[in-house]
Design a protein around this motif. Structure first.
Motif, PDB file in Angstrom:
ATOM      1  N   VAL A 294       0.833  -1.200   0.000  1.00  0.00           N
ATOM      2  CA  VAL A 294       0.000   0.000   0.000  1.00  0.00           C
ATOM      3  C   VAL A 294       0.868   1.250   0.000  1.00  0.00           C
ATOM      4  O   VAL A 294       1.716   1.445   0.871  1.00  0.00           O
ATOM      5  N   GLY A 295       0.683   2.075  -1.013  1.00  0.00           N
ATOM      6  CA  GLY A 295       1.418   3.327  -1.137  1.00  0.00           C
ATOM      7  C   GLY A 295       2.549   3.302  -2.141  1.00  0.00           C
ATOM      8  O   GLY A 295       2.872   4.340  -2.717  1.00  0.00           O
ATOM      9  N   ASP A 296       3.165   2.153  -2.366  1.00  0.00           N
ATOM     10  CA  ASP A 296       4.360   2.105  -3.213  1.00  0.00           C
ATOM     11  C   ASP A 296       4.059   2.440  -4.674  1.00  0.00           C
ATOM     12  O   ASP A 296       4.658   3.353  -5.256  1.00  0.00           O
ATOM     13  N   ARG A 297       3.138   1.689  -5.274  1.00  0.00           N
ATOM     14  CA  ARG A 297       2.830   1.923  -6.692  1.00  0.00           C
ATOM     15  C   ARG A 297       2.147   3.281  -6.872  1.00  0.00           C
ATOM     16  O   ARG A 297       2.399   3.981  -7.854  1.00  0.00           O
ATOM     17  N   GLU A 298       1.294   3.649  -5.928  1.00  0.00           N
ATOM     18  CA  GLU A 298       0.599   4.923  -6.043  1.00  0.00           C
ATOM     19  C   GLU A 298       1.581   6.093  -6.053  1.00  0.00           C
ATOM     20  O   GLU A 298       1.408   7.065  -6.797  1.00  0.00           O
ATOM     21  N   LEU A 299       2.643   5.993  -5.216  1.00  0.00           N
ATOM     22  CA  LEU A 299       3.628   7.075  -5.180  1.00  0.00           C
ATOM     23  C   LEU A 299       4.430   7.140  -6.475  1.00  0.00           C
ATOM     24  O   LEU A 299       4.820   8.233  -6.919  1.00  0.00           O
ATOM     25  N   GLU A 300       4.692   6.005  -7.092  1.00  0.00           N
ATOM     26  CA  GLU A 300       5.334   6.026  -8.406  1.00  0.00           C
ATOM     27  C   GLU A 300       4.453   6.788  -9.402  1.00  0.00           C
ATOM     28  O   GLU A 300       4.951   7.566 -10.233  1.00  0.00           O
ATOM     29  N   ASP A 301       3.141   6.583  -9.293  1.00  0.00           N
ATOM     30  CA  ASP A 301       2.215   7.244 -10.205  1.00  0.00           C
ATOM     31  C   ASP A 301       2.122   8.739  -9.907  1.00  0.00           C
ATOM     32  O   ASP A 301       2.076   9.569 -10.830  1.00  0.00           O
ATOM     33  N   VAL A 302       2.093   9.089  -8.626  1.00  0.00           N
ATOM     34  CA  VAL A 302       2.068  10.501  -8.232  1.00  0.00           C
ATOM     35  C   VAL A 302       3.320  11.220  -8.731  1.00  0.00           C
ATOM     36  O   VAL A 302       3.256  12.332  -9.266  1.00  0.00           O
ATOM     37  N   GLU A 303       4.475  10.574  -8.569  1.00  0.00           N
ATOM     38  CA  GLU A 303       5.724  11.174  -9.024  1.00  0.00           C
ATOM     39  C   GLU A 303       5.699  11.372 -10.539  1.00  0.00           C
ATOM     40  O   GLU A 303       6.129  12.420 -11.052  1.00  0.00           O
ATOM     41  N   ALA A 304       5.162  10.385 -11.260  1.00  0.00           N
ATOM     42  CA  ALA A 304       5.093  10.508 -12.720  1.00  0.00           C
ATOM     43  C   ALA A 304       4.184  11.661 -13.129  1.00  0.00           C
ATOM     44  O   ALA A 304       4.500  12.407 -14.068  1.00  0.00           O
ATOM     45  N   ALA A 305       3.069  11.826 -12.437  1.00  0.00           N
ATOM     46  CA  ALA A 305       2.141  12.913 -12.767  1.00  0.00           C
ATOM     47  C   ALA A 305       2.767  14.268 -12.468  1.00  0.00           C
ATOM     48  O   ALA A 305       2.681  15.208 -13.280  1.00  0.00           O
ATOM     49  N   ARG A 306       3.436  14.366 -11.339  1.00  0.00           N
ATOM     50  CA  ARG A 306       4.103  15.639 -10.981  1.00  0.00           C
ATOM     51  C   ARG A 306       5.164  15.991 -12.015  1.00  0.00           C
ATOM     52  O   ARG A 306       5.237  17.136 -12.490  1.00  0.00           O
ATOM     53  N   ASN A 307       5.965  15.023 -12.393  1.00  0.00           N
ATOM     54  CA  ASN A 307       7.032  15.292 -13.363  1.00  0.00           C
ATOM     55  C   ASN A 307       6.468  15.625 -14.738  1.00  0.00           C
ATOM     56  O   ASN A 307       7.019  16.471 -15.457  1.00  0.00           O
ATOM     57  N   TRP A 308       5.377  14.978 -15.111  1.00  0.00           N
ATOM     58  CA  TRP A 308       4.747  15.280 -16.406  1.00  0.00           C
ATOM     59  C   TRP A 308       4.263  16.722 -16.434  1.00  0.00           C
ATOM     60  O   TRP A 308       4.437  17.418 -17.441  1.00  0.00           O
ATOM     61  N   LEU A 309       3.678  17.186 -15.358  1.00  0.00           N
ATOM     62  CA  LEU A 309       3.177  18.566 -15.300  1.00  0.00           C
ATOM     63  C   LEU A 309       4.314  19.568 -15.439  1.00  0.00           C
ATOM     64  O   LEU A 309       4.185  20.599 -16.103  1.00  0.00           O
ATOM     65  N   VAL A 310       5.450  19.262 -14.820  1.00  0.00           N
ATOM     66  CA  VAL A 310       6.607  20.160 -14.904  1.00  0.00           C
ATOM     67  C   VAL A 310       7.251  20.066 -16.284  1.00  0.00           C
ATOM     68  O   VAL A 310       7.535  21.087 -16.930  1.00  0.00           O
ATOM     69  N   ASP A 311       7.466  18.850 -16.754  1.00  0.00           N
ATOM     70  CA  ASP A 311       8.164  18.663 -18.031  1.00  0.00           C
ATOM     71  C   ASP A 311       7.379  19.205 -19.218  1.00  0.00           C
ATOM     72  O   ASP A 311       7.966  19.588 -20.242  1.00  0.00           O
ATOM     73  N   ASN A 312       6.049  19.254 -19.101  1.00  0.00           N
ATOM     74  CA  ASN A 312       5.217  19.748 -20.193  1.00  0.00           C
ATOM     75  C   ASN A 312       4.851  21.222 -20.060  1.00  0.00           C
ATOM     76  O   ASN A 312       3.968  21.709 -20.770  1.00  0.00           O
ATOM     77  N   GLY A 313       5.547  21.894 -19.174  1.00  0.00           N
ATOM     78  CA  GLY A 313       5.411  23.339 -19.100  1.00  0.00           C
ATOM     79  C   GLY A 313       4.135  23.857 -18.488  1.00  0.00           C
ATOM     80  O   GLY A 313       3.802  25.033 -18.622  1.00  0.00           O
ATOM     81  N   ILE A 314       3.398  22.996 -17.795  1.00  0.00           N
ATOM     82  CA  ILE A 314       2.185  23.448 -17.111  1.00  0.00           C
ATOM     83  C   ILE A 314       2.523  23.989 -15.740  1.00  0.00           C
ATOM     84  O   ILE A 314       2.030  25.058 -15.341  1.00  0.00           O
ATOM     85  N   ALA A 315       3.376  23.280 -14.988  1.00  0.00           N
ATOM     86  CA  ALA A 315       3.625  23.601 -13.583  1.00  0.00           C
ATOM     87  C   ALA A 315       5.016  24.174 -13.358  1.00  0.00           C
ATOM     88  O   ALA A 315       6.011  23.649 -13.880  1.00  0.00           O
TER      89      ALA A 315
END
Length: 611
Positions: A438-459
């Motif tokens: 519990v928490g491990d895979r979800e945090l991988e997904d959260v990290e991917a979403a955060r990085n996508w927002l930054v890398d795509n110039g939104i955040a």
């Protein structure tokens, strides 16, 4: 208190937020409306034939998951005094008269299922208490009849049109694992059939046939790993599966027509909803003509299996309950699958909003994720962005109206909402992706979403927010992904599984024993590994926790301990208390929370502490 009229984002909370429109049992076609108003949740009966909307008075202060009683003459709901979700089922008359306790002699219970026979002759409830999970049949003037009992998870009671049969989703065939079978009993408690597709493929009951004397039940199956509808006759064993091989992803059964010949289905592909109708006689699958938007939202661990859903009206009329991120709930009607829908109940008037796009991103191990995302219309480059993670975990963020999301966008922030592993409507493997860790895979997904927002110039910076399990992921992200987030806004969050386990309701204890893989005594290392409290010394960002004092899902004691430990470690933490249980229930409270969070985020951007 200021008497000045609301302006800007505040106007979004001046309009009642429509939550659901549910057809009442019987042939009248009347619907029960649930709205969030300025002082609490408001219930009304709406007659589409006349347009009349009649509010229901005399309800208790904690209105949660109300269900329409027989023929729309009453409202059924759990009554509890504090909002802790432990109490009894009551019936409140539509005219606002005094309510009636329908199970006065039972101990207090968590309501995990309720359904009413089409002819009004019976109500069935799934009740969870210290003794386990039970199925009860309630008939007017008679004592409640106990139909089923198990120490293992059993949810979502259904009843046939004439009250002759009842069903409940059970795990006796697979104890401790949330992969259900459907168990059907007669009105005396004799089991007449169990539908299981084996230990790997769950089956869940959706609705019995609305035709009197017809014991068939519409179910959702997962033999292929994705949801598919089936119709099952529990007495004869006959079964009709809707395989839909040309549709990728889940095909979710929603309802069937009054003559029991047609099924209403929702195809979900990367979060996008498309509705279909299936003719049981011809086996023809027909795509419906409808505008874009969300058409249902599944629930979990509640009396009703959906927050809201499209459904059939009288005859073969299809009532499309529709929302978008920038459009509050409306009800459209289709008189024929290939006709243009017309408006039956208009959405509330709000200022124009911003649509969110459905993005497909990849997690660390390549798992495909779905992310809703938008930049404010004023943005010319990266802006501070809020990333929302839903609760559950077996819930999903559908493309539905969310005033808080629009408020962030109104104020110049980006906004995104992630469907991480554990979310429903993306297949069984995705839904179960968090089991045992519990928490491990979800945090991988959260990290991917955060990085996508930054890398795509939104955040430029990202603040993470969520309620319940989303609050848990907010706190866990701050402790295990330090440096990625500028702040965390958590509501009714799970901060420590060990402390919470002792205080939470028995129904929730059973669920988390299965998800985590043991009890605090048998698997202490797992409970510690998955608890945000374990990582408080690593937290670098400011934290807000909003907590209900009577919450039985994410109890108060563990939230207090998290904030105490974080402050002792030098962290910047706030704990806001509210009276009640697992959620706030008024637009006034929602606006106050929005104002509080906007102020805190702006302080963080200026480099100021929150506490």
């Amino acid at each position: 208190m200021s008497s000045e009229p609301a302006t800007g984002w505040r106007t979004r909370f001046e309009v009642p937020i429509r939550v659901s429109s549910t057809r009442c049992p019987g042939a009248t076609g009347v619907e029960l409306l649930l709205e969030i108003g300025k002082t609490g949740r408001e219930v009304s009966f709406w007659d589409p034939a006349t347009g009349a909307i009649t509010p229901v008075g005399g309800l208790p202060p904690h209105v949660d998951c109300p269900a329409p009683g027989p023929h729309g003459r009453s409202v059924l709901m759990l009554k509890d005094e504090t909002g802790a979700e432990i109490g009894h089922l009551w019936s409140f008359p539509a005219d606002g008269g005094p309510g009636t306790d329908l199970t006065p002699d039972l101990p207090g219970y968590a309501l995990r299922g309720i359904d009413v026979a089409e002819d009004g002759s019976a109500i069935v409830i799934a009740a969870a208490d210290e003794a386990g999970f039970g199925l009860w049949l309630l008939r007017p003037g008679l004592e409640p009849r106990h139909l089923y009992q198990s120490p293992y998870e059993a949810w979502n009671s259904r009843v046939s049109a004439d009250g002759a049969y009842a069903s409940i989703n059970t795990t006796d065939h697979n104890p401790g694992v949330r992969r259900f079978a459907v168990t059907v009993s007669d009105e005396h408690g004799t089991v007449v059939g169990v539908l299981s597709d084996g230990p790997e493929a769950p089956v869940q009951g959706i609705r019995f046939s609305p035709a009197p004397g017809d014991p068939r039940i519409l179910v959702s199956t997962e033999r292929t790993g994705f949801a598919r509808p089936a119709v099952w006759h529990p007495v004869t064993g006959e079964r009709v599966d809707v395989d839909a091989p040309d549709l990728a992803g889940d095909v979710v059964p929603l309802d069937w027509s009054d003559d029991a010949n047609l099924l209403l289905l929702a195809h979900v592909d990367e979060g996008i909803h498309r509705l279909y109708e299936f003719d049981l006689r011809s086996a023809e699958l027909t795509a419906l003509d409808h505008p874009d938007g969300a058409y249902f939202s599944p629930d979990v661990a509640s009396p009703l299996p959906v927050y809201w859903t499209s459904h059939y009206g009288p005859g073969r009329e299809i009532r499309l309950v529709r929302q978008r991120f920038d459009l509050p709930m409306e009800v459209l009607v289709l008189d024929s699958p290939r006709q243009e829908p017309r408006t039956l109940l208009a959405s509330a008037p709000v200022v124009a909003g911003t649509a969110l796009g459905s993005e497909r991103i990849a997690s660390r191990d390549g798992t495909k994720l779905q992310l809703w995302a938008a930049a404010p219309r004023t943005a010319t480059g990266p802006v501070p962005t809020v990333l929302s993670v839903h609760g559950g975990p077996n819930l999903v963020t559908v493309g539905a109206y969310e005033p808080a999301a629009q408020a962030w966008l109104d104020e110049g922030f980006g906004y995104a909402a992630l469907n991480y592993r554990g979310s429903v409507t993306f297949g069984r493997e995705f839904r179960e992706g968090f089991w045992g860790a519990v928490g491990d895979r979800e945090l991988e997904d959260v990290e991917a979403a955060r990085n996508w927002l930054v890398d795509n110039g939104i955040a430029s910076e990202v603040f993470i927010t969520g309620a319940s399990y989303g609050g848990f992921l907010t706190l866990l992200s701050l402790g295990r992904l330090p440096g990625l987030f500028a702040g965390g806004l958590a509501s009714v969050a799970m901060a420590d599984w060990r402390l919470a386990y002792d205080d939470m309701a028995p129904a929730l204890q059973a669920a988390w024993r299965g998800f985590i893989g043991g009890t605090p005594e048998t698997a202490p290392e797992r409970f510690a590994h998955s608890s945000p409290l374990t990582y408080v010394e690593h937290v670098r960002a400011p934290v807000l926790i909003s907590q209900g004092r009577a919450d039985s899902r994410t109890p108060a004691r563990q939230a207090s301990e998290y904030v105490r430990r974080l402050r002792a470690a030098g962290g910047d933490a706030l704990l806001d208390w509210f009276e009640g249980g697992h959620e706030t229930t008024s637009t006034t409270a929602m606006a106050e929370t929005m104002d509080r969070e906007l102020g805190l985020v702006r302080r963080a951007l200026r480099g100021e502490r929150w506490s």
